[in-house]
Design a protein around this motif. Structure first.
Motif, short mmCIF file in Angstrom:
data_model
loop_
_atom_site.label_atom_id
_atom_site.label_comp_id
_atom_site.label_asym_id
_atom_site.label_seq_id
_atom_site.Cartn_x
_atom_site.Cartn_y
_atom_site.Cartn_z
N PHE A 1 4.82 3.25 -0.46
CA PHE A 1 5.48 1.95 -0.34
C PHE A 1 4.98 0.93 -1.35
CE2 PHE A 1 6.38 3.78 3.77
CZ PHE A 1 7.64 3.30 4.08
N GLY A 2 3.76 1.08 -1.83
CA GLY A 2 3.14 0.08 -2.68
C GLY A 2 2.53 -1.02 -1.82
N PRO A 3 1.53 -1.72 -2.35
CA PRO A 3 0.85 -2.76 -1.57
C PRO A 3 1.78 -3.89 -1.12
CG PRO A 3 -0.37 -2.26 -3.57
CD PRO A 3 0.92 -1.53 -3.66
N ASP A 4 2.84 -4.16 -1.87
CA ASP A 4 3.74 -5.26 -1.52
C ASP A 4 4.66 -4.95 -0.34
OD1 ASP A 4 2.72 -6.98 -3.45
OD2 ASP A 4 4.05 -6.19 -4.99
N ARG A 5 4.60 -3.73 0.16
CA ARG A 5 5.39 -3.38 1.34
C ARG A 5 4.53 -2.78 2.45
NH1 ARG A 5 9.51 0.35 -1.07
NH2 ARG A 5 10.17 0.63 1.07
N ALA B 1 -2.09 -8.66 -1.10
CA ALA B 1 -0.84 -8.16 -0.51
C ALA B 1 -1.12 -7.41 0.79
CB ALA B 1 -0.11 -7.25 -1.50
N LEU B 2 -2.07 -6.51 0.76
CA LEU B 2 -2.35 -5.67 1.91
C LEU B 2 -2.90 -6.44 3.11
CD1 LEU B 2 -3.97 -2.70 -0.02
CD2 LEU B 2 -1.81 -2.61 1.25
N THR C 1 -9.90 0.35 0.84
CA THR C 1 -9.29 -0.41 -0.26
C THR C 1 -10.31 -0.93 -1.27
OG1 THR C 1 -9.37 -2.46 1.04
CG2 THR C 1 -7.34 -1.14 1.17
N SER C 2 -11.51 -0.39 -1.26
CA SER C 2 -12.55 -0.89 -2.15
C SER C 2 -12.17 -0.80 -3.63
CB SER C 2 -13.88 -0.16 -1.89
OG SER C 2 -13.75 1.21 -2.21
N GLY C 3 -11.34 0.14 -3.98
CA GLY C 3 -10.93 0.29 -5.38
C GLY C 3 -9.66 -0.46 -5.75
N ALA C 4 -9.08 -1.17 -4.80
CA ALA C 4 -7.85 -1.91 -5.07
C ALA C 4 -8.15 -3.19 -5.85
CB ALA C 4 -7.15 -2.25 -3.75
#
Length: 177
Positions: A121-125, A162-163, A152-155
């Protein structure tokens, strides 16, 4: 649905991911395609079942779940909530232990589910949820959020925004899109 599509904001759905619920998954997909202006939110990473007749069948269920997630992600009006994994219905068995799991153990167990959704979905969804108090059956509130942080440490900073807040604020219209 055609009578309500223009009158309601959207719909939250839990689509249990098990072989016997494939019809429900198809129905959500069809609704998303038929009503592209209606926001659909899939709760609890789709509600993968791991108890009862589905206990011990993750090798069979997870590939079908990934396929369903990929299909739903093709619909731009569908978003997914990342959480609810502490519910006993997932079959992780944390609620049966004498000591609760650490955030690292939760992250290791939940990572395949959360990362699959984010990749599709991607972070925006995608948006994180705590699903407390039901998740309390398996873990503490602090451990839950620390597990999400580990995953999510690598985001990037934008992806984390977003998440953890941006997607929810947009989807639930808490801010202007």
């Amino acid at each position: 649905m055609s009578n309500i599509a223009g009158k309601c904001y959207g719909m939250n759905v839990i689509t249990p991911m098990s072989p016997s619920c494939a019809w429900l998954q198809r129905l959500v997909f069809m609704a998303a395609r038929a009503f592209p202006g209606t926001t659909i939110i899939v709760d609890h990473v789709g509600g993968v079942l791991g108890v009862g007749p589905y206990a011990g069948r993750s090798a069979e269920i997870l590939p079908a779940w990934r396929k369903s997630i990929a299909a739903l992600a093709q619909c731009p009006n569908v978003n997914v909530k990342l959480g609810g994994l502490g519910m006993t219905s997932f079959g992780f068995g944390f609620h049966e232990r004498e000591t609760p799991p650490s955030s690292q153990e939760l992250a290791d167990t939940w990572r395949p589910y959360i990362e699959t959704c984010i990749e599709a979905f991607g972070p925006d969804r995608c948006m994180f949820e705590s699903n407390f108090p039901p998740d309390k059956q398996s873990c503490g509130y602090t451990e839950l959020w620390n597990a999400f942080k580990r995953i999510t440490s690598g985001a990037s900073a934008a992806e984390k925004t977003a998440l953890y807040s941006g997607t929810a604020a947009r989807v639930y219209r808490m801010i202007r899109p």
